[in-house]
Write an enzyme that holds these catalytic residues in place. Sequence first.
Site, mmCIF file in Angstrom:
data_model
loop_
_atom_site.group_PDB
_atom_site.id
_atom_site.type_symbol
_atom_site.label_atom_id
_atom_site.label_comp_id
_atom_site.label_asym_id
_atom_site.label_seq_id
_atom_site.Cartn_x
_atom_site.Cartn_y
_atom_site.Cartn_z
ATOM 1 N N LYS A 74 95.311 -19.552 123.349
ATOM 2 C CA LYS A 74 94.346 -19.192 123.962
ATOM 3 C C LYS A 74 94.429 -18.161 125.068
ATOM 4 O O LYS A 74 94.180 -18.654 125.734
ATOM 5 C CB LYS A 74 93.034 -19.456 124.007
ATOM 6 C CG LYS A 74 93.003 -19.702 122.097
ATOM 7 C CD LYS A 74 91.545 -18.937 121.531
ATOM 8 C CE LYS A 74 91.476 -18.745 120.097
ATOM 9 N NZ LYS A 74 92.217 -20.092 119.280
ATOM 10 N N ALA B 253 89.222 -14.613 101.748
ATOM 11 C CA ALA B 253 90.576 -14.097 101.735
ATOM 12 C C ALA B 253 90.562 -12.524 101.024
ATOM 13 O O ALA B 253 91.269 -12.263 101.362
ATOM 14 C CB ALA B 253 91.517 -15.214 100.385
#
Length: 212
Positions: free
Chosen positions: A61, A178
């Site tokens: 990140k 999903a």
Amino acid sequence: KNNLILAMDIMELQKAEKVCETIGNQIDTIKIGYPLTLAEGIKTIKIFKENYNYQIICDYKVADIPATNSKIAEQTFKNGADGIITHGFVGEDSVKACQDKADEYNKDLFLLTEMSHPGAKRFLQKDADEIAKMGVEMGIKNYVAPATRINRLKEIREIVGKDSFIISPGVGKQGGEAKKTLEYANAIIVGRSIYESENPKKATEDIIKSTK
Ligand code: BMP
């Protein structure tokens, strides 16, 4: 191979390798972040590449000034990463520093537009569309967008276009589904639902089945 990326946030290399041995070649890409890297070192990238032939996306990140971003990206690629995830909110110059390193090493950059957890709504979500637009302007092809808010994922897809590649975390433990996520994302990122499971092999199979 398939559209499932395993988030390897296990803090012991031995345990992480055990999970890899059980799930074997059901997957071909893993995401390594701070938990494993800080616990076991950056050498983990090469270990997973060499022992399991996985592609490695490093999730550090990256969110710093351009000069520092560039150094972080350099170290990440030097140590074998195939891709790096960078924050977009730090702005174009910082993202460009990572993009330049990715280009130099001929590797992938993933731009994080907005995060999947509830707290992200207050700050990050407000700028997410602009971050995605910046990515498009910069010619970035890979994005990270949340599976926990399908409407937002859909909006990010609309901005980045059908030819961009979106990977989406938040499936399973964080509540995302999903199959629904894959309507808008190219791949899902799943961590705890696999590695915390009693049977990671079956958990992986079940997730793959649920996407069909
Ligand atoms: P899990 O399936 O255990 O919730 O893991 C999701 C992974 O994706 C974690 O590594 C987390 O740090 C990462 N992630 C996320 O959950 N949301 C984001 O917005 C961005 C992430 O990188």
